[in-house]
Motif scaffolding. Structure first.
Motif, PDB file in Angstrom:
ATOM      1  N   VAL A   1       0.885  -1.151  -0.014  1.00  0.00           N
ATOM      2  CA  VAL A   1       0.043  -0.045  -0.207  1.00  0.00           C
ATOM      3  C   VAL A   1       0.776   1.002   0.006  1.00  0.00           C
ATOM      4  O   VAL A   1       1.884   1.294   0.988  1.00  0.00           O
ATOM      5  CB  VAL A   1      -0.908  -0.116   1.344  1.00  0.00           C
ATOM      6  N   THR A   2       0.648   2.002  -0.890  1.00  0.00           N
ATOM      7  CA  THR A   2       1.451   3.178  -1.089  1.00  0.00           C
ATOM      8  C   THR A   2       0.982   4.393  -0.015  1.00  0.00           C
ATOM      9  O   THR A   2      -0.285   4.468   0.138  1.00  0.00           O
ATOM     10  CB  THR A   2       1.708   3.634  -2.380  1.00  0.00           C
ATOM     11  N   GLU A   3       1.758   5.385  -0.001  1.00  0.00           N
ATOM     12  CA  GLU A   3       1.452   6.624   0.860  1.00  0.00           C
ATOM     13  C   GLU A   3       0.425   7.423  -0.334  1.00  0.00           C
ATOM     14  O   GLU A   3       0.588   6.967  -1.781  1.00  0.00           O
ATOM     15  CB  GLU A   3       2.589   7.759   0.852  1.00  0.00           C
ATOM     16  N   PRO A   4      -0.194   8.516   0.120  1.00  0.00           N
ATOM     17  CA  PRO A   4      -1.161   9.116  -1.260  1.00  0.00           C
ATOM     18  C   PRO A   4      -0.389   9.728  -2.222  1.00  0.00           C
ATOM     19  O   PRO A   4       0.718  10.060  -1.987  1.00  0.00           O
ATOM     20  CB  PRO A   4      -1.926  10.384  -0.345  1.00  0.00           C
ATOM     21  N   ASP A   5      -0.984   9.433  -3.441  1.00  0.00           N
ATOM     22  CA  ASP A   5      -0.458   9.869  -4.603  1.00  0.00           C
ATOM     23  C   ASP A   5      -1.090  11.484  -4.915  1.00  0.00           C
ATOM     24  O   ASP A   5      -2.188  11.437  -5.117  1.00  0.00           O
ATOM     25  CB  ASP A   5      -0.671   9.022  -5.697  1.00  0.00           C
ATOM     26  N   PRO A   6      -0.134  12.476  -5.004  1.00  0.00           N
ATOM     27  CA  PRO A   6      -0.783  13.821  -5.211  1.00  0.00           C
ATOM     28  C   PRO A   6      -1.769  13.952  -6.331  1.00  0.00           C
ATOM     29  O   PRO A   6      -2.688  14.642  -6.210  1.00  0.00           O
ATOM     30  CB  PRO A   6       0.204  14.766  -5.217  1.00  0.00           C
ATOM     31  N   ALA A   7      -1.335  13.075  -7.389  1.00  0.00           N
ATOM     32  CA  ALA A   7      -2.140  13.286  -8.536  1.00  0.00           C
ATOM     33  C   ALA A   7      -3.468  12.353  -8.528  1.00  0.00           C
ATOM     34  O   ALA A   7      -4.424  13.118  -9.031  1.00  0.00           O
ATOM     35  CB  ALA A   7      -1.282  12.641  -9.775  1.00  0.00           C
ATOM     36  N   LEU A   8      -3.451  11.625  -7.906  1.00  0.00           N
ATOM     37  CA  LEU A   8      -4.682  10.773  -7.538  1.00  0.00           C
ATOM     38  C   LEU A   8      -5.639  11.483  -6.582  1.00  0.00           C
ATOM     39  O   LEU A   8      -6.831  11.883  -6.921  1.00  0.00           O
ATOM     40  CB  LEU A   8      -4.431   9.454  -6.829  1.00  0.00           C
ATOM     41  N   VAL A   9      -5.155  12.148  -5.730  1.00  0.00           N
ATOM     42  CA  VAL A   9      -5.662  12.963  -4.651  1.00  0.00           C
ATOM     43  C   VAL A   9      -6.325  14.150  -5.331  1.00  0.00           C
ATOM     44  O   VAL A   9      -7.646  14.693  -5.216  1.00  0.00           O
ATOM     45  CB  VAL A   9      -5.031  13.511  -3.418  1.00  0.00           C
TER      46      VAL A   9
ATOM     47  N   GLY B   1     -13.698  16.060  -8.331  1.00  0.00           N
ATOM     48  CA  GLY B   1     -14.871  15.274  -8.462  1.00  0.00           C
ATOM     49  C   GLY B   1     -15.094  14.050  -9.441  1.00  0.00           C
ATOM     50  O   GLY B   1     -16.140  13.778  -9.781  1.00  0.00           O
ATOM     51  N   ASN B   2     -14.092  13.501  -9.847  1.00  0.00           N
ATOM     52  CA  ASN B   2     -13.773  12.494 -10.576  1.00  0.00           C
ATOM     53  C   ASN B   2     -14.243  11.392  -9.788  1.00  0.00           C
ATOM     54  O   ASN B   2     -13.842  11.214  -8.735  1.00  0.00           O
ATOM     55  CB  ASN B   2     -12.597  12.449 -11.271  1.00  0.00           C
ATOM     56  N   PRO B   3     -14.620  10.068 -10.668  1.00  0.00           N
ATOM     57  CA  PRO B   3     -14.979   8.982  -9.702  1.00  0.00           C
ATOM     58  C   PRO B   3     -13.613   8.163  -9.663  1.00  0.00           C
ATOM     59  O   PRO B   3     -12.734   8.469 -10.239  1.00  0.00           O
ATOM     60  CB  PRO B   3     -15.734   8.133 -10.921  1.00  0.00           C
ATOM     61  N   GLU B   4     -13.916   7.142  -8.674  1.00  0.00           N
ATOM     62  CA  GLU B   4     -12.886   6.171  -8.374  1.00  0.00           C
ATOM     63  C   GLU B   4     -12.065   5.602  -9.459  1.00  0.00           C
ATOM     64  O   GLU B   4     -13.205   4.994 -10.226  1.00  0.00           O
ATOM     65  CB  GLU B   4     -13.065   5.340  -7.299  1.00  0.00           C
ATOM     66  N   HIS B   5     -10.952   5.237  -9.683  1.00  0.00           N
ATOM     67  CA  HIS B   5     -10.481   4.459 -10.768  1.00  0.00           C
ATOM     68  C   HIS B   5     -10.977   2.998 -10.608  1.00  0.00           C
ATOM     69  O   HIS B   5     -11.295   2.655  -9.338  1.00  0.00           O
ATOM     70  CB  HIS B   5      -9.237   4.305 -10.707  1.00  0.00           C
ATOM     71  N   PRO B   6     -11.264   2.146 -11.609  1.00  0.00           N
ATOM     72  CA  PRO B   6     -11.677   0.975 -11.400  1.00  0.00           C
ATOM     73  C   PRO B   6     -10.356   0.048 -11.049  1.00  0.00           C
ATOM     74  O   PRO B   6      -9.235   0.571 -10.922  1.00  0.00           O
ATOM     75  CB  PRO B   6     -12.013   0.279 -12.819  1.00  0.00           C
ATOM     76  N   VAL B   7     -10.762  -1.357 -10.297  1.00  0.00           N
ATOM     77  CA  VAL B   7      -9.595  -2.183  -9.939  1.00  0.00           C
ATOM     78  C   VAL B   7      -8.794  -2.360 -11.400  1.00  0.00           C
ATOM     79  O   VAL B   7      -9.285  -2.555 -12.407  1.00  0.00           O
ATOM     80  CB  VAL B   7     -10.015  -3.345  -9.644  1.00  0.00           C
TER      81      VAL B   7
END
Length: 829
Positions: free
Chosen positions: A241-249, A255-261
């Motif tokens: 498990v990684t630390e938060p990714d600023p680009a993902l945050v 307001g974008n949806p969660e990435h799929p698996v």
């Protein structure tokens, strides 16, 4: 605490709780016992993914049921299982991977699993953080996602309690004893001491009519207690498990949806979002098997040390696919045991040799399977059979020859192959060769490319020496196709020799044998010296096993069945004989599979070949119709080899099965090869034989024949004698004709044949599915067998088959489209 129940479930992970939930819902008085806490095994550290993708029909149904069940658990129980339906994106870097997804699409379509295909541009448009320039495309499951493993387990446990089940923790099972009517399960209460679980000394018995073991990592201990073999052994699986990714945050904050698996199958990993960071789960090489004999008493909800070097390649490929993850640090890591089996499918069904003992072991995708396994296993236990054929998961598919070392090595291989291309013509190499027929070395020298059936090495086809079978595999026509076609043509035109030694063989004899077999099977029993094709049914009237029965003497029978199912058939036979001996008389059942080898000789020149070597007062008539008619057996001598010869051929040509004492195998092989030289004899493998039997509409167990269809639905009315009573007869009649087995000739693509997984359509509506497929040498086009609506089973009916997402013309043929009168089989000489 209760001490008498209808069903006792041993093991409180997701699988055990799913079984208890469904048994209780079915109205059975059910208790579950867990040696520690619920979810204390592999469940607690599972990543919780719910992959609908599965190439197997039964397992696909199981996963589909689970996902649908989990979506409604909160409404039923009030517990939120943490189900996130974000979808599942399976990316492909190669055309071969896209072909795999298109073949899977056929299976998914017949089950009803929603999916779609995306181009690289569509992937990039939806999820800009994913690098796509080196992708060919992707398969997307919009209803897939992930769930909290502990929460879904607790939700099913609560649902089980609401339905009347009892769940007891800190109870360890130490012994099982069958009384003839029930199981007496000796238990001991466990207490925590110094961080470990230790026996308290409080010992008691629980009486149960049925027991289900869902013991996960403890399967080897369960096997010892039961005195059986269970080839379920854990393999290390690690994820980080990684630390938060600023680009993902930032992506989510906008307001974008969660990435799929995300699954990059060619890079061998899955990735999903986790609290602004990423979870990476690789399926790397060299992950070791653990707990080959026992789980240490000190190992509870524990983990193994992380081995980052082992997953370095997969970690770097994640950075390549999601470039923003390169600068993100690691936050957490997990390396825990996940159970596997040698073929990757779990063990679900009756325990070999035991009554009312059911196994639910070896789950590598236990969270995904838990709900569905509970559903279908409960059907098997309460109704006699599941609504789908569960034979592919039956614990008895693995024979008693299997050892701990074999299981461990094959399970390690299976783990490594999670994301390897799953070609339908795939053959895995670990632990091979192991079980070999006498002529194995001769066959290898002749270019045999081997497959494995129940551990036996069996030629799939013959190619020039040095040919690379691995490189020849494909989802279309592999490099082997030309050789299989040549072999099929040889059997139709000259003669072919097939090693069929892997056939399962049982001898049933004794004063009660005739009455028993008459009740056990659907057809009339043959006369002495003759043979019959017949079927054994389940209690629910579906097809349990196909047998060729040879009557050796008045009360002495030789039973031949499919090679992959020796223990599956033998266990069923022995149990039913035990049940019926008091009624029918003394009966002996012997598994003689390894005592007899089999060569199948078939083709227009087969009689001429045997006449070269048969030792008889009149060799010219020894094999003619008068002395040796079709569907008969004679003991003959070929050179110096005594042979139990049966005039039958699975290819639909003039031919004989030559059953020989196993020690004569090399001698007889050499004798046949020499005799066949001037008659055009060719060595033939299983793939050509599979094509040829479809030209004759010969149904095969595990494809057309199974526990989800009756012999009447399979179109085998001529092998069912309705004037006699037999096991499952009334249930078979009560089912009626829900679908019908047909043979189809197909005008398909120029570079591919059906594999037997494809959907069948009429006017754009799915009306059935193929169960077998291949190429017809006789008709020069694709051929297939499958099931359709009864109103569409008439010869001449025009249908469509979907292959590689396109529709191709198919026409229902008459049964046995090649030589429908059997003139070639009956020819005299």
């Amino acid at each position: 605490m209760k001490t008498h129940v209808k069903a006792l479930v041993v093991g409180g992970g997701a699988v055990g709780c799913g079984i208890a939930y469904h048994l209780a819902k079915a109205g059975w008085d059910t208790m579950l016992v867990e040696r520690d806490e619920l979810t204390a095994g592999s469940t607690w550290h599972a990543a919780g993914l719910l992959p609908l993708f599965n190439m197997g029909y039964a397992t696909g149904h199981i996963h589909d049921y689970s996902v649908k069940l989990y979506a409604g658990l909160e409404a039923e129980t009030g517990l939120n299982a943490g189900f996130t339906r974000c979808g599942n994106l399976r990316m492909a870097q190669t055309d071969a991977r896209m072909d795999e997804y298109q073949l899977y699409s056929a299976t998914a379509e017949t089950i009803g699993i929603e999916h779609e295909f995306l181009t690289p541009a569509q992937i990039k448009e939806r999820w800009p953080l994913v690098r796509t320039e080196d992708l060919k495309g992707a398969l997307f499951h919009p209803t897939d996602g992930y769930i909290n493993p502990a929460d879904v387990t607790q939700a099913m446990a609560k649902g089980a309690r609401m339905a009347g089940a009892t769940i007891e923790r800190r109870i360890q099972v130490n012994a099982y004893r069958w009384t003839g009517a029930e199981w007496v399960v000796t238990c001991e209460r466990m207490v925590e001491k110094g961080g470990n679980l230790v026996p308290s000394g409080e010992v008691f018995d629980i009486h149960a009519e049925h027991v289900v073991t869902a013991t996960g990592n403890h399967a080897q201990r369960t096997a010892r207690l039961l005195g059986i073999k269970i080839p379920a052994i854990p393999v290390e699986h690690q994820y980080i498990v990684t630390e938060p990714d600023p680009a993902l945050v930032a992506w989510r904050a906008a307001g974008n949806p969660e990435h799929p698996v995300l699954r990059d199958a060619d890079a061998k990993w899955y990735v999903r979002e986790e609290r602004g960071g990423w979870i990476l789960g690789p399926y790397e090489r060299n992950a070791p098997a653990r707990f080959l004999y026992d789980v240490p008493e000190s190992f509870r909800a524990d983990l193994f040390p992380l081995d980052l070097e082992r997953i370095e390649e997969e970690y770097m490929s994640m950075i390549h696919r999601i470039p923003t993850s390169e600068t993100v640090g690691l936050k957490d890591d997990f390396n825990g045991p996940i159970c596997y089996t040698p073929d990757g499918n779990p063990l679900v069904g009756p325990a070999p040799g035991l009554r009312n003992m059911w196994l639910a072991e070896g789950f590598s995708f236990g969270i995904t399977a838990a709900g569905g396994v509970g559903h279908y296993l409960a059907q098997m236990m309460t109704a006699g059979e599941a609504e789908i054929d569960m034979a592919s998961l039956d614990p008895r598919r693995f024979g008693g020859w299997m050892t701990t070392e074999y299981a461990a090595k094959k399970n390690e291989e299976c783990y490594e192959h999670v994301f390897v291309l799953h070609h339908p013509d795939e053959e895995r190499e670990a632990c091979r060769p192991l079980r070999t027929a006498p002529a194995y070395d001769r066959q290898i020298a002749a270019g045999a490319q081997m497959g494995q059936v129940n551990g036996w090495e069996r030629p799939n086809y013959y190619a020039p020496v040095g040919f690379d079978d691995h490189a020849a595999r494909s989802f279309r026509r592999g490099g082997w196709w030309q050789y299989a076609r040549s072999e099929a043509e040889a059997i139709r035109n000259t003669a072919g020799l097939i090693d069929a030694s892997a056939f399962a063989k049982h001898r049933v004899s004794g004063p009660g044998a005739t009455a028993f077999l008459d009740w056990f099977t659907t057809n009339k029993l043959p006369k002495v010296g003759r043979i019959n094709l017949t079927y054994a049914l389940t209690e629910t009237g579906t097809t349990r096993t196909e047998y060729t029965i040879v009557r050796l003497a008045e009360d002495d029978y030789y039973l031949i069945s499919a090679g992959a199912w020796a223990d599956y058939d033998g266990d069923n036979l022995r149990k039913l004989v035990e049940d019926k001996q008091a009624e029918f008389g003394a009966i002996t059942v012997q598994d003689i599979t390894t005592q007899w080898g089999v060569y199948a000789l078939a083709g227009p020149n087969s009689r001429a070949i045997l006449q070269e070597i048969v030792r008889d007062a009149d060799p010219a008539t020894a094999l003619g119709n008068k002395r040796f008619p079709w569907l008969s057996m004679r003991n003959i001598e070929l050179g110096m080899c005594p042979v139990r010869a049966i005039r039958v051929a699975y290819t639909g040509e003039l031919g004989w099965e030559l059953h020989y004492p196993i020690e004569f195998g090399r001698y007889l092989w050499d004798l046949l090869i020499k005799a066949g030289e001037k008659h055009g004899l060719k060595l033939v493998g299983a793939r050509a034989q599979n094509w040829l039997r479809q030209e004759k509409s010969y149904r095969a167990f595990g494809t057309e024949l199974g526990r989800d269809a009756t012999p009447l639905e399979a179109g085998l009315d001529r092998f069912v004698d309705l004037d006699k009573d037999f096991r499952g007869k009334q249930a078979m009649l009560d089912k009626g004709i829900r679908s019908k087995c047909v043979t189809l000739l197909i005008d398909g693509p120029a570079d591919a044949d059906p594999w037997g997984r494809e959907g069948l359509f009429a006017d754009g509506t799915r009306v059935g599915r193929l169960t077998s497929g291949g190429w017809s040498a006789a008709f020069g086009k694709q051929i297939g067998m499958g099931y359709v609506r009864p109103d569409l089973a008439t010869p001449g009916t025009k249908l469509k088959v979907r292959m590689f997402r396109e529709f191709w013309d198919a026409e229902v043929a008459e049964d046995s489209p090649f030589d429908p009168t059997n003139a070639r089989i009956r020819v005299d000489g």
